[in-house]
Motif scaffolding. Structure first.
Motif, PDB file in Angstrom:
ATOM      1  N   GLY A  13       0.839  -1.201   0.000  1.00  0.00           N
ATOM      2  CA  GLY A  13       0.000   0.000   0.000  1.00  0.00           C
ATOM      3  C   GLY A  13       0.868   1.243   0.000  1.00  0.00           C
ATOM      4  N   PHE A  14       1.003   1.884  -1.148  1.00  0.00           N
ATOM      5  CA  PHE A  14       1.802   3.103  -1.229  1.00  0.00           C
ATOM      6  C   PHE A  14       0.979   4.344  -0.954  1.00  0.00           C
ATOM      7  N   ALA A  15      -0.325   4.268  -1.182  1.00  0.00           N
ATOM      8  CA  ALA A  15      -1.220   5.394  -0.917  1.00  0.00           C
ATOM      9  C   ALA A  15      -2.487   4.842  -0.279  1.00  0.00           C
ATOM     10  N   PRO A  16      -3.161   5.649   0.538  1.00  0.00           N
ATOM     11  CA  PRO A  16      -4.396   5.168   1.168  1.00  0.00           C
ATOM     12  C   PRO A  16      -5.409   4.690   0.122  1.00  0.00           C
ATOM     13  N   GLY A  17      -5.909   3.482   0.309  1.00  0.00           N
ATOM     14  CA  GLY A  17      -6.899   2.921  -0.600  1.00  0.00           C
ATOM     15  C   GLY A  17      -6.329   2.417  -1.911  1.00  0.00           C
ATOM     16  N   ASP A  38       9.453   9.140   1.404  1.00  0.00           N
ATOM     17  CA  ASP A  38      10.719   9.769   1.778  1.00  0.00           C
ATOM     18  C   ASP A  38      11.498   9.000   2.837  1.00  0.00           C
ATOM     19  N   ARG A  39      10.865   8.036   3.508  1.00  0.00           N
ATOM     20  CA  ARG A  39      11.564   7.232   4.520  1.00  0.00           C
ATOM     21  C   ARG A  39      12.485   6.238   3.818  1.00  0.00           C
ATOM     22  N   TYR A  44      16.232   0.142   2.807  1.00  0.00           N
ATOM     23  CA  TYR A  44      15.888   0.593   1.455  1.00  0.00           C
ATOM     24  C   TYR A  44      17.104   0.428   0.540  1.00  0.00           C
ATOM     25  N   VAL A  45      18.258   0.899   1.002  1.00  0.00           N
ATOM     26  CA  VAL A  45      19.489   0.812   0.216  1.00  0.00           C
ATOM     27  C   VAL A  45      19.855  -0.651  -0.050  1.00  0.00           C
ATOM     28  N   ALA A  46      19.738  -1.485   0.977  1.00  0.00           N
ATOM     29  CA  ALA A  46      20.060  -2.909   0.827  1.00  0.00           C
ATOM     30  C   ALA A  46      19.098  -3.590  -0.142  1.00  0.00           C
ATOM     31  N   THR A  72       9.943  -2.393   3.271  1.00  0.00           N
ATOM     32  CA  THR A  72       8.575  -1.876   3.419  1.00  0.00           C
ATOM     33  C   THR A  72       8.254  -1.640   4.891  1.00  0.00           C
ATOM     34  N   ARG A  73       8.720  -2.525   5.755  1.00  0.00           N
ATOM     35  CA  ARG A  73       8.498  -2.350   7.198  1.00  0.00           C
ATOM     36  C   ARG A  73       9.228  -1.111   7.705  1.00  0.00           C
ATOM     37  N   GLU A  74      10.462  -0.929   7.248  1.00  0.00           N
ATOM     38  CA  GLU A  74      11.250   0.230   7.637  1.00  0.00           C
ATOM     39  C   GLU A  74      10.529   1.530   7.252  1.00  0.00           C
ATOM     40  N   ALA A  75       9.867   1.510   6.090  1.00  0.00           N
ATOM     41  CA  ALA A  75       9.170   2.698   5.586  1.00  0.00           C
ATOM     42  C   ALA A  75       7.735   2.798   6.102  1.00  0.00           C
ATOM     43  N   HIS A  76       7.341   1.866   6.953  1.00  0.00           N
ATOM     44  CA  HIS A  76       5.979   1.812   7.519  1.00  0.00           C
ATOM     45  C   HIS A  76       4.906   1.700   6.445  1.00  0.00           C
TER      46      HIS A  76
END
Length: 80
Positions: A13-17, A38-39, A44-46, A72-76
């Motif tokens: 999910g990159f955007a709501p909905g 932006d997170r 992300y780099v790995a 994805t977890r790191e970026a919430h």
């Protein structure tokens, strides 16, 4: 360059909905480059590095999948 698929796709999910189905390292690279928030931390780099290596055949697709999920977890971001 290989168009390889993961054993199981990941819905992100990159955007709501709205969700994007990611089926392999190539699609993951597209998401990392064009849809990522932006997170951007070390996972992300790995993930970006291992996805590139998987596309080139130097790492396994499943290694790339695991790192992409961690990023994805790191970026919430919500995944299924």
């Amino acid at each position: 360059m290989y168009d390889i698929k993961w054993s199981s796709p990941i819905e992100v999910g990159f955007a709501p909905g709205s969700a994007q189905m990611v089926q392999g390292p190539s699609e993951a690279l597209n998401c990392l480059a064009n849809l990522w928030p932006d997170r951007r931390g070390p996972l992300y780099v790995a993930a970006r590095s291992v996805c590139r290596a998987a596309v080139a055949g130097r790492r396994s697709a499943e290694e790339a999948r695991e790192l992409f999920i961690s990023a994805t977890r790191e970026a919430h971001l919500k995944t299924q």
